[in-house]
Design a protein around this motif. Structure first.
Motif, mmCIF file in Angstrom:
data_model
loop_
_atom_site.group_PDB
_atom_site.id
_atom_site.type_symbol
_atom_site.label_atom_id
_atom_site.label_comp_id
_atom_site.label_asym_id
_atom_site.label_seq_id
_atom_site.Cartn_x
_atom_site.Cartn_y
_atom_site.Cartn_z
ATOM 1 N N ALA A 194 0.811 -1.221 0.000
ATOM 2 C CA ALA A 194 0.000 0.000 0.000
ATOM 3 C C ALA A 194 0.849 1.278 0.000
ATOM 4 O O ALA A 194 0.672 2.152 0.846
ATOM 5 C CB ALA A 194 -0.967 -0.003 1.179
ATOM 6 N N GLY A 195 1.776 1.377 -0.940
ATOM 7 C CA GLY A 195 2.535 2.611 -1.105
ATOM 8 C C GLY A 195 3.740 2.779 -0.208
ATOM 9 O O GLY A 195 4.367 3.834 -0.193
ATOM 10 N N ARG A 196 4.054 1.756 0.567
ATOM 11 C CA ARG A 196 5.172 1.837 1.505
ATOM 12 C C ARG A 196 6.081 0.639 1.350
ATOM 13 O O ARG A 196 5.640 -0.432 0.954
ATOM 14 C CB ARG A 196 4.642 1.766 2.953
ATOM 15 N N VAL A 197 7.346 0.812 1.782
ATOM 16 C CA VAL A 197 8.208 -0.353 1.969
ATOM 17 C C VAL A 197 7.960 -0.837 3.398
ATOM 18 O O VAL A 197 8.103 -0.065 4.342
ATOM 19 C CB VAL A 197 9.694 0.004 1.773
ATOM 20 N N VAL A 198 7.550 -2.079 3.559
ATOM 21 C CA VAL A 198 7.302 -2.576 4.910
ATOM 22 C C VAL A 198 8.464 -3.413 5.440
ATOM 23 O O VAL A 198 8.573 -3.635 6.635
ATOM 24 C CB VAL A 198 5.978 -3.368 5.016
ATOM 25 N N GLU A 199 9.311 -3.894 4.519
ATOM 26 C CA GLU A 199 10.477 -4.637 4.982
ATOM 27 C C GLU A 199 11.542 -4.594 3.901
ATOM 28 O O GLU A 199 11.232 -4.683 2.706
ATOM 29 C CB GLU A 199 10.095 -6.097 5.294
ATOM 30 N N GLN A 200 12.785 -4.427 4.302
ATOM 31 C CA GLN A 200 13.888 -4.581 3.356
ATOM 32 C C GLN A 200 15.007 -5.326 4.059
ATOM 33 O O GLN A 200 15.386 -4.984 5.182
ATOM 34 C CB GLN A 200 14.410 -3.222 2.837
ATOM 35 N N ALA A 201 15.527 -6.349 3.396
ATOM 36 C CA ALA A 201 16.610 -7.143 3.996
ATOM 37 C C ALA A 201 17.293 -7.940 2.911
ATOM 38 O O ALA A 201 16.847 -7.965 1.765
ATOM 39 C CB ALA A 201 16.055 -8.066 5.075
ATOM 40 N N GLY A 202 18.372 -8.620 3.276
ATOM 41 C CA GLY A 202 19.058 -9.510 2.350
ATOM 42 C C GLY A 202 18.132 -10.650 1.954
ATOM 43 O O GLY A 202 17.224 -11.014 2.705
ATOM 44 N N VAL A 203 18.376 -11.201 0.769
ATOM 45 C CA VAL A 203 17.422 -12.163 0.231
ATOM 46 C C VAL A 203 17.288 -13.409 1.118
ATOM 47 O O VAL A 203 16.189 -13.914 1.334
ATOM 48 C CB VAL A 203 17.786 -12.519 -1.239
ATOM 49 N N ILE A 204 18.397 -13.853 1.686
ATOM 50 C CA ILE A 204 18.319 -15.052 2.543
ATOM 51 C C ILE A 204 17.480 -14.759 3.783
ATOM 52 O O ILE A 204 16.626 -15.545 4.171
ATOM 53 C CB ILE A 204 19.737 -15.514 2.964
#
Ligand SMILES: Nc1ncnc2c1ncn2[C@@H]1O[C@H](COP(=O)(O)OP(=O)(O)OP(=O)(O)O)[C@@H](O)[C@H]1O
Ligand code: SF4
Ligand SMILES: [Mg+2]
Lengths: 386, 347
Positions: A257-267
């Motif tokens: 909904a228009g936001r980044v809710v999580e960002q992390a390394g793929v693993i």
């Protein structure tokens, strides 16, 4: 990829300066998106399509952007090249820095220089980038002329070489084709060939393989990886396919909904998702060997309206994790907007991030939940009318 | 005079697994290609080119293949939405390929279709209640009150509230619209449901809801599904058997577990390897199959896959290999593992 990194011989100094092999500046990511806000004026009011998106990609790295339809992935990507149609689109705030330069305040001419030289974009629909009235050679030649000042036979040779690199047979004769003479898979390859020809430092790929068959998809993904290995480009890869993300990306930004809710390394994203939405998304894809005897976890409900986003967490009304919290905590989810904050190597926007063992609910086994007197008691199914 | 809505008290064939509900034999569907100065016929698109398979009652047969391989045409021809060029379609022993219009109309009660696009397959000017009721009206089943009662019942079955029947399609989300499409397909209490990419247009979180719904309905109503999809993970999940199509032909068919564990046809092998796994620790580095499928207007001679096949030998160009039992396969009808490759038992 053959010859991708060496650059065409006659390229001048300007081109040499622009080559991709230049290492990224320490500590500053090649692309930094900071609190980006983009809206659209609609009949019903201002639609906040992108509402505070922040993420960054380093040279040589691939950032995957995932999330459901309409969550703002494409608007975010188009904002980088200022391709959001205006009106109805409007920049409402935030910054996009490419190699330290603030793109959103750049004069048009300078932006034009970056577009097609340092940043290239490929789309799901190849006709977004291909011009139906020009031959493949003309369009590829234009890229080479702009980027490397390359014309004539050398340009022709380079274009043909790139076409065979992307798996087009009989490349020389294909140069004289018009887009409509090519199959869907071939058009996609031509568009990708054009993007790779310019040897961008940043490649933005918006669902580049969604319309393609898996065997062709595998070929295209391979090409993008090879180009990146050779040139050290940064890639922003938008997709809704969690398999493609796992295969392509180093980092993942999950949008909702228009936001980044999580960002992390793929693993970390796959093995230890912290946001309940990320975990729900991952678990609703059938795994290898999983059969229909076991129902799939689902995320009930629908995304909130971007015209009037909820004031608290945007995922709250669908959040399975919240349902298991105490009353005070549940209220907090609705009342207070969770900020994207750092958490053990990643970033998450949730007041109560997952610890690891929580799993989304699985509905009663298929068939048991059809609460209906006709089908569950006495009369055989489908009776409908007594 | 209205027909009766089916009561179902034993007058129907037992809907348990076992016997064959559908037998397709040598089915072909060619479309003419026109061109030249006079616009005459200059060739054929061989969309379906000699397809044979059987389906057991109560099972899900997943039909997979790349775009343009003829999956949808096969589904539509089985339903007689298209007239076949050649071949037979035996539904409970009755040949639909040669059936009269009246007979086809009657059989439509038994075979229904669910379409890919929940946005365009529902008429925007009808309420969703009318959309679901329409097949009952067309087949003149029951009184108006009985029909409305059934519509409400169907809404509950697919997990929608009965009071929503007065709304219009645009007021529903993609997943809800697909549920409405399912309700409509179930209105006539069919035995066989042909689902053509029913979840492809949906977000994964919604996709799983629709898959659960389809699996639950099958269990409860004993439905048989022909499930057409290009998404192999979805097909693996929902299907009991799987058939893989390439250029208008089935190149491999068998129980889903067996085919996924022991893919035999070189095309199936490449296709399965090409699926990206949602596990970043299992990345592929090689490209499983190069090139793309040739045009169905001029398919290559012999095995249609030979130009892309890593195992091809000169004989592969000579004749189309028959769909034959794979070594170690069951011989029970409907449970065989079949592949159309002359090297199937040596590679
Ligand atoms: N030109 C436009 N005018 C009005 N609204 C728009 C326009 N372009 C996009 N939007 C809205 O902005 C929101 C975000 O759209 P966007 O295309 O970024 O979604 P997305 O995440 O790329 O979705 P998808 O997975 O379907 O491609 C949506 O609500 C969309 O309807
Ligand atoms: S903040 Fe609350 S509602 Fe939002 S994701 Fe976290 S637990 Fe769920
Ligand atoms: Mg998009």
């Amino acid at each position: 990829m053959t010859g991708g990194g060496r650059g065409p011989a006659p390229a001048g100094d300007a081109a040499a300066e622009n080559t991709l092999t230049r290492p990224p500046e320490p500590d500053v990511a090649l692309l930094e998106i900071d609190n980006l806000q983009v809206g659209f004026d609609t009949e019903d009011g201002l639609l906040r399509a992108v509402d505070g998106v922040s993420c960054q990609v380093d040279g040589g790295r691939t950032l995957g952007v995932v999330g459901e339809s309409g969550c703002g992935k494409s608007v975010t990507a188009s904002s980088i090249l200022r391709l959001v149609p205006s009106p109805p689109g409007r920049m409402l705030g935030g910054e996009i820095r490419f190699d330290g330069t603030d793109i959103l305040s750049l004069p048009r001419e300078e932006l034009g220089r970056i577009r097609g030289r340092e940043i290239a974009m490929i789309f799901q629909d190849p006709m977004t980038s291909l011009n139906p009235v020009f031959t493949v050679e003309k369009q590829m030649g234009e890229v080479l002329r702009l980027r490397f000042d390359l014309t004539g036979e050398p340009a022709r040779a380079r274009a043909a070489e790139m076409l065979s690199t992307v798996g087009i047979a009989d490349a020389r004769s294909r140069l004289s084709s018009y887009p409509h003479e090519l199959s869907g898979g071939m058009k996609q390859r031509v568009m990708i060939a054009m993007a790779l020809l310019s040897e961008p430092r940043l490649l933005i790929a918006d669902e580049p393989t969604t319309a393609l068959d898996v065997t062709i998809q595998a070929q295209i993904l391979h090409l993008i990886r090879e180009m990146q290995a050779e040139t050290g480009a940064a890639v922003l890869f938008i997709t809704h396919d969690m398999g493609v993300v796992a295969e392509m990306c180093d980092e993942v930004a999950v949008m909702y909904a228009g936001r980044v809710v999580e960002q992390a390394g793929v693993i970390e994203i796959y093995e230890r998702p912290r946001h309940p939405y990320t975990k729900g998304l991952l678990m609703s894809v059938p795994r290898k060997g999983q059969t229909k005897d076991r129902a799939l976890p689902t995320i009930e409900g629908v995304v909130p309206s971007l015209l009037e986003p909820p004031k608290g967490c945007r995922f709250a009304d669908r959040c399975w994790h919240r349902k298991r919290l105490g009353e005070a905590d549940r209220a907090r989810c609705v009342d207070e907007d969770p900020a994207l904050r750092s958490l053990e190597g990643g970033r998450v926007a949730c007041h109560f991030p997952l610890k690891g063992d929580e799993t989304p609910p699985v509905e009663p086994p298929p068939g048991a939940g059809l609460s209906d007197p006709v089908t569950s008691d006495g009369p055989p199914p489908g009776t409908g009318v007594e | 005079m209205a027909n009766e809505l089916r009561g179902g008290n034993g007058q129907e064939v037992e809907r348990t697994g076992g016997e064959l509900i559908l037998q397709v034999e040598g089915l072909k569907k060619y479309y003419p290609v026109r061109g030249g100065v006079l616009g005459g016929k200059i060739g054929d698109v061989r969309a379906v080119d000699g397809v044979s398979f059987t389906m057991k009652r109560g099972e899900t047969l997943g039909l997979v293949g790349e775009s343009g391989c003829g999956k949808s045409t096969l589904g539509r021809t089985v339903m007689r939405l298209e007239d076949p060029t050649d071949g037979r379609v035996l539904f409970e022993g009755q040949d639909l390929a040669t059936a009269s219009r009246q007979e086809v109309f009657q059989v439509r009660r038994e075979i229904q279709m669910i379409f890919q696009d929940p946005y365009s397959s529902l008429n925007p000017r009808m309420t969703v209640g009318e959309i679901v009721r329409e097949p009952l009206v067309v087949h003149r089943l029951g009184t108006r009150e009985e029909q409305l009662e059934r519509v409400r019942h169907l809404f509950e079955v697919v997990g929608l509230e009965g009071r929503m029947i007065h709304r219009y399609p645009h007021e529903f989300s993609g997943g809800q619209r697909q549920r409405i499409g399912v309700a409509r397909a179930l209105a006539l209490d069919p035995q066989l449901v042909i689902a053509d990419e029913p979840v492809s247009a949906l977000d994964v979180s919604v996709q799983s809801q629709v898959l659960n719904l389809l699996a639950g309905l099958q269990r409860e109503l004993g439905l048989t599904y022909l499930f057409i999809s290009h998404d192999l993970s979805v097909v693996e999940y929902i299907s009991d058997s799987i058939a893989i199509m390439y250029l208008g032909r089935i190149v491999e068919k068998g129980p889903v577990r067996r085919v996924f564990d022991m893919p035999t046809h070189p095309y199936t092998r490449g296709l399965l390897k090409a699926i990206p796994q949602p596990d970043p620790r299992k990345r592929r580095d090689a490209v499983p199959l190069t090139g793309e499928a040739p045009s169905p207007v001029s398919p290559p001679p012999g095995c249609p896959f030979h130009p892309r096949c890593p195992f091809a030998v000169p004989e592969c160009r000579e004749a189309m290999p028959p769909l034959d039992l794979v070594q170690g396969s069951s011989e029970v009808p409907g449970e065989e593992h079949l592949a159309a490759c002359i090297r199937k038992d040596e590679i």
